[in-house]
Each structure stands twice: as structure tokens, then as C-alpha cells.
Design an enzyme around this catalytic site. Structure first.
Site, PDB file in Angstrom:
ATOM      1  N   THR A  70      43.721  51.862  41.869  1.00 25.39           N
ATOM      2  CA  THR A  70      42.276  51.704  42.018  1.00 25.39           C
ATOM      3  C   THR A  70      41.745  52.745  42.983  1.00 25.39           C
ATOM      4  OG1 THR A  70      42.532  49.333  41.625  1.00 25.39           O
ATOM      5  CG2 THR A  70      40.473  50.008  42.626  1.00 25.39           C
ATOM      6  N   THR A 123      38.960  51.528  38.489  1.00 27.98           N
ATOM      7  CA  THR A 123      40.391  51.243  38.387  1.00 27.98           C
ATOM      8  C   THR A 123      40.942  51.447  36.987  1.00 27.98           C
ATOM      9  OG1 THR A 123      42.060  49.534  38.865  1.00 27.98           O
ATOM     10  CG2 THR A 123      40.013  48.796  37.839  1.00 27.98           C
ATOM     11  N   GLU A 140      43.997  49.649  36.948  1.00 30.12           N
ATOM     12  CA  GLU A 140      44.884  48.544  37.306  1.00 30.12           C
ATOM     13  C   GLU A 140      46.107  49.064  38.040  1.00 30.12           C
ATOM     14  OE1 GLU A 140      45.993  44.440  37.612  1.00 30.12           O
ATOM     15  OE2 GLU A 140      44.373  45.813  37.979  1.00 30.12           O
ATOM     16  N   GLU A 175      44.798  46.364  32.228  1.00 26.29           N
ATOM     17  CA  GLU A 175      43.989  45.303  32.831  1.00 26.29           C
ATOM     18  C   GLU A 175      44.280  43.918  32.268  1.00 26.29           C
ATOM     19  OE1 GLU A 175      42.365  45.277  36.008  1.00 26.29           O
ATOM     20  OE2 GLU A 175      41.743  47.161  35.082  1.00 26.29           O
ATOM     21  N   ASP A 186      45.809  41.352  34.467  1.00 26.91           N
ATOM     22  CA  ASP A 186      45.046  40.682  35.516  1.00 26.91           C
ATOM     23  C   ASP A 186      44.660  39.260  35.121  1.00 26.91           C
ATOM     24  OD1 ASP A 186      44.781  41.771  37.982  1.00 26.91           O
ATOM     25  OD2 ASP A 186      42.780  42.583  37.714  1.00 26.91           O
ATOM     26  N   SER A 215      38.820  39.937  38.741  1.00 22.83           N
ATOM     27  CA  SER A 215      39.093  41.111  39.562  1.00 22.83           C
ATOM     28  C   SER A 215      38.979  40.744  41.035  1.00 22.83           C
ATOM     29  CB  SER A 215      38.086  42.223  39.225  1.00 22.83           C
ATOM     30  OG  SER A 215      38.193  43.291  40.133  1.00 22.83           O
ATOM     31  N   SER A 216      39.526  41.602  41.881  1.00 18.65           N
ATOM     32  CA  SER A 216      39.356  41.484  43.335  1.00 18.65           C
ATOM     33  C   SER A 216      38.444  42.573  43.881  1.00 18.65           C
ATOM     34  CB  SER A 216      40.720  41.587  44.029  1.00 18.65           C
ATOM     35  OG  SER A 216      41.590  40.593  43.596  1.00 18.65           O
TER      36      SER A 216
END
Length: 582
Positions: free
Chosen positions: A403, A421, A423, A440, A443, A467-468
């Protein structure tokens, strides 16, 4: 005429930077070894009108040229992102996704833009279960087309430019096209990433680009050209995102994702149906500030907001940067991550208690669970107020490294913070037309349910994985005073929250704030950033019952602080970024 001027400016900026005009400032974060004292003495870069900070000098230079040529923060973000795709391909690019928070100075409005990848329409909750009904190992899931979500980066940056751009779309691609054709020196970070990446050489296109014919990884300093990416960008510059989502580039993406190992499910119809979305930012009142960021499908703003909201019950200014503050931060993080694991997912698919999770009374009750002297151990999720209770079981976060982050302010007062990103580092390892595709889909939760109770972040067709990413804007009296964000997977949340506390509660200079050693807890054991101060802090935390160990906590924070007419910029010493301002 303006286009010709901009093109020349972009091409020769690298030379011009050796003769920066009066008032221009730069800081390169590829420093010589520093003592602890020297690090503590570092200060942010200052400017008055325009500023950009990204994870790579070439990306900062490309965006800065746009700002100097009269472009908006949106224009500069497009140019910087395309260059990041070229020079930091392991971290972000048009084969991935992004979240952006944008301040429009003319309308005095804050908007968030969702370019998160989506699951193929045919995906079902058992997507990551093997023939035996058990989830397949994470490492096994990453490599290959099955981990690829429908990319959103190009679409969301196009949406941003349509709403806020000032310069022609095509002009913004010229610096990266030129650099892709001429080649660029491989940075230390990219060289290390190539050498360390598992499975990368197993994919022929990626192997041909990142490795020599004898199988050795290309080293730092070697000139790396990417004519395929230059050709891709020429098409996008001329025709917009249509060839990517509905035309020949998209057809090649779908074909490339049909790998021999872990073949993908994405179709051309999935690409054609993709939409980037404007969303209302998620905001929390924290002391005298309003902290705003990206809401679902990102858990970033909600979890950062919960940490801050819980800690607002404590006088962090008086406590200062001490082991006691670290203890309180850890406990607040545990409580927030417990809620994240239970409730947070794509709100288009899940009835998210967004307002309830940030309800002051609820956060106050969560704060009262913290013992100032002793750890609570593992936290359990709370019961936030919500209109339509829906039962979910919890899943667990995993750190990521693929990211990047950028922050920009233009001369018109517009500002953007963007986290972008693919990932995991190098994403799915699948490369097509000069860029890598994301992984992704990993995730999502690999386990769709437990004992008949669903996981909120389970796979569903068309859904966006949680997501974070936490691109953040801090407002005071309705105006931005701080832009920040970081890469780091689930660790993004504590990285950003800790930096905000250091700048808001402790009034530290932005560079000093992000240079502080990290402390991370995702509702498990505690990690303390490796370094000369780690042993003492671990001992102090252990005395409070924490299980703590030293770890490599490789953030990539970027900051612009707006203090009246003064801009202060900072970029994370842990990576190779650059701040430019004027």
C-alpha cells in the site's frame, strides 16, 4: 500553450530541483544512519502555498510539477499515482484500489471517494474454502487470478479529476509515460521487495520484468524501463478509463487473471459494471477537533475514531508520551479492533451500526472498561446502539505491505489525502500491460460463518472487502488543519491514531510525531517497534500484564499540517518518500 509548458516542466523538473526557486523546500527520506538524538531533532518541511508528500521522490516530483503549473490537488494526485504505479509497483497502481478524502476550498466541503475493488459477481461465501470445507492457507490464496478483485484505482482517480481537475487529463500522464519509456533507477526499497517476494518469479510476465534471464532479481540502481505501461497510459490518456473497463485492456486483464494456478472468476461484465463512488466522510469530534476519514467499506475512520473517542476520557496531554499513555492506547485499540472484527464490512451489503460505533455514550462506556494499571487481556465486542440488530461473528485482521499514501495541498486551497493499494506486496503476482493486479479478494474473511452465524466481511458477489485504509483530514472550526494517512494493512489504524495523538494532544512537530516508535495491538499481543527504546517500553508494559515483543513496524505516514499561512510537511523515515513545497 499551457500544455506545452507543463510537459516541459514535468520533463525537466528533476534537473530544476537542484536550483529550487526561493521558498521551495524538499526533504529526501533516504537519509544516512542517524542517532536517536538526531532523529528526535528532525523537523518538518515548511512552505506557504503548495505542498505534496508521497512515498517516492519521482512521484512527488511529478505531482509538484503539476501544482507549479497551476494544477489542482486532484490533478497532482493523478500524476503522482501514475508515477507511483511505475516506480513503486509492489505497492499500488491501476490494477488495485484506493480511497481518497478531498477538501474543496470553494464550496468548503469534504468528500470521500471509494475506489475499492469488488468481488466478481459469481463469487459466493465459500470462495476461500477448500474441497474439505476448511479455509485454504493465506499464502496459497494470494498468488494467481483467484485473489484478484475488480480494480477501482483508475476509475476513482478519473472521478476525482472530473469533479476537481483543472488541467487536461492527458497532460497528467506525460511524466510517467516519459519515465516508463526512458527507464528509472530501481530504488533500494523496490530491489529489496523483488528479492524477498515469494512466488513472484513463478509468473512469466512478472519474472521477465523484475528478474534477469538467469533468474537473479534486478538490483538497486539498475535502469528499469516499462514500455508496456507507457503504451497503456497513452491509451488511457487519450480515451479515459473506457478501454480499461470496457475495451481491449480489460479483455487482457480478464485473460491474464485466468492463471494456471488459482484461476480467477472475474469477467468482462464485472469490469464494465464497476463504479467508483462518492461517499459521506465518517467524522468524530475529538476534543476541539473534528477527525474525518473514509467510511465503509473501510474500517479506517471508524476504528481510528473509536480509539480516539475512547481515549478522550483520559488527559493524554498531561500523561504525555509515556508507558502509561502506551498502555491506554493499547487498551483502546483492543476495544476498537474487537468491534471492527464483529461489525465492520461493506455497508452496501451489511447493516452497519456506523453511528452507534461512534456514539459518545457508547465510547464512554467502552472507556470505563479500561483499568489504568492493568491490561484487560483480549477485548470482546460491545453492543453499539443500532436500529436493526443483526448477529455477526468476528474475524481476524492480517497485516499487509502492499500500500502507499500521498497528501497534497494546491494554491487554490484544495487538499487531498489518498491511500492506494494492490494489497500484499506485488499483489496477485499477475502482471498485464505493464502493471500488476491486486490480491484484494484475500481481504475478505476466509471463513464465511461460525456455528451458523455469518461473518460480516464474508465474500459476496459485487461486495467490497473491508479495508483498514485511513486517509484522514482533521478540521478545526470547519477548516482543515491536518492531512495524513499511512500504508500498513490493519496496522494503518494504530499508525494513524498514534500520529494524531502525537500532533493533537502532544503538539509535536509533524516529523517528530511520525518518527516516534510505534506501538500496535490488534486485540492480541502487543508489538513495539524495534529500536533503542523498545526494551524499556516492553518491560514497562509487561509490568502491566501485556504480552509484548519487538517487531518491524514499517509504516509510511505522510503529513501536511496547515497552520494559518504556514504549511508543514513530513514523510516517514521508514520508507523513501519526499516532501516538496513552495
Amino acid at each position: 500553450m499551457a500544455r506545452k509548458y507543463f510537459s516541459l516542466l514535468a520533463r525537466f523538473l528533476c534537473l530544476a530541483l537542484t536550483l529550487l526557486p526561493l521558498g521551495a523546500v524538499a526533504e529526501n527520506l533516504v537519509p544516512p544512519p542517524e542517532t536517536t538524538t538526531a532523529i528526535a531533532a528532525r523537523r518538518s518541511v515548511s512552505a506557504s502555498e503548495i505542498m505534496i508528500a508521497t512515498a517516492n521522490p519521482l512521484a512527488s516530483e511529478a505531482g509538484f510539477a503539476v501544482l507549479q503549473a497551476g494544477g489542482s490537488a486532484a490533478d497532482a494526485a493523478v500524476a503522482a499515482q501514475m508515477m507511483l504505479n511505475l516506480v513503486e509497483p509492489q505497492s499500488s497502481g491501476i490494477g488495485g484500489g484506493a480511497f481518497l478524502v478531498y477538501w474543496d476550498a470553494e464550496t468548503e466541503t469534504l468528500t470521500s471517494y471509494d475506489g475499492r475493488e469488488t468481488a466478481p459477481a459469481a463469487a459466493t461465501p465459500d470462495y476461500w474454502l477448500g474441497p474439505d470445507g476448511a479455509p485454504i492457507p493465506f499464502r496459497q490464496a494470494v498468488a494467481g487470478g483467484r485473489s484478484v478483485g475488480v480494480p477501482g484505482t483508475l476509475k476513482v482517480f478519473e472521478l476525482l479529476h472530473t469533479a476537481h481537475g483543472r488541467l487536461p487529463w492527458a497532460d497528467l500522464f506525460e511524466p510517467t509515460i516519459d519515465k516508463a519509456e526512458a527507464g528509472f533507477p530501481i530504488s533500494r526499497r523496490l530491489a529489496t521487495a523483488i528479492a524477498d517476494a515469494p512466488d513472484l518469479a513463478d509468473f512469466p510476465v512478472a519474472r521477465g520484468y523484475f528478474f534477469h534471464t538467469d533468474g537473479t532479481p534486478k538490483p538497486e540502481g539498475e535502469i528499469l524501463a516499462n514500455p508496456d505501461f507507457a503504451a497503456t497510459l497513452r491509451v488511457i490518456a487519450a480515451e479515459g478509463s473506457t478501454p480499461f473497463y470496457e475495451g481491449p485492456i480489460g479483455a487482457r486483464i480478464v485473460e491474464a487473471a485466468r492463471t494456471a494456478v488459482n484461476p480467477g472468476m472475474m469477467t468482462r461484465a464485472d469490469l464494465a459494471a464497476y463504479q467508483a463512488k462518492e461517499r459521506i466522510p465518517v467524522c468524530l469530534d475529538y476534543r476541539v477537533w473534528e477527525v474525518c476519514g473514509m467510511g465503509p467499506p473501510s474500517s479506517g475512520a471508524l476504528t481510528v475514531g473509536q480509539i480516539l473517542g475512547i481515549l478522550s476520557a483520559f488527559d493524554l496531554t498531561a500523561i504525555g508520551d509515556t508507558p502509561q499513555a502506551a498502555h491506554l492506547f493499547i487498551e483502546a485499540s483492543k476495544l476498537a479492533f474487537a468491534d471492527r472484527a464483529r461489525y465492520m464490512a461493506d455497508a452496501d451489503f451489511v447493516d452497519m451500526p456506523t453511528e452507534g460505533l461512534l456514539d459518545p455514550a457508547y465510547l464512554g462506556a467502552r472507556a470505563r472498561l479500561i483499568d489504568p494499571l492493568r491490561t484487560m487481556g483480549v477485548a470482546t465486542a460491545g453492543e453499539p446502539p443500532r436500529e436493526h440488530p443483526e448477529e455477526f461473528t468476528s474475524d481476524r485482521p492480517r497485516p499487509r505491505k502492499g500500500t502507499s499514501q500521498l497528501v497534497i495541498k494546491d494554491r487554490f486551497g484544495d487538499m487531498v489525502t489518498a491511500t492506494t493499494t494492490i494489497e500484499t506486496g506485488f499483489g496477485s503476482r499477475v502482471m498485464v500491460d505493464g502493471f500488476l493486479l491486486n490480491n484484494e479478494m484475500t481481504d475478505f474473511s476466509f471463513v464465511p460463518e461460525e456455528n451458523g452465524v455469518p461473518v460480516a466481511n464474508r465474500v459476496e458477489g459485487g461486495k467490497r472487502p473491508r479495508s483498514s485504509m485511513a486517509p484522514t483530514v482533521v478540521l478545526h472550526r470547519g477548516a482543515p488543519v491536518l492531512l495524513t494517512g499511512s500504508p500498513g494493512g490493519a496496522n494503518i489504524i494504530p499508525y494513524v491514531a498514534q500520529a494524531l495523538i502525537a500532533m493533537l494532544d502532544w503538539n509535536l512537530d509533524p516529523q517528530v510525531a511520525i518518527d516516534l516508535p510505534h506501538v500496535v495491538n490488534r486485540n492480541g499481543d502487543t508489538e513495539v517497534e524495534e529500536g533503542p527504546e523498545a526494551a524499556a517500553l516492553i518491560a514497562a508494559l509487561s509490568a502491566r500484564g501485556h504480552v509484548a515483543e519487538a517487531a518491524d513496524l514499517n509504516s509510511g505516514l505522510q503529513v501536511i499540517q496547515i497552520d494559518g499561512p504556514l504549511l508543514r510537511g513530513a514523510t516517514d523515515k521508514r520508507r523513501e518518500g519526499l516532501v516538496l513545497g513552495e
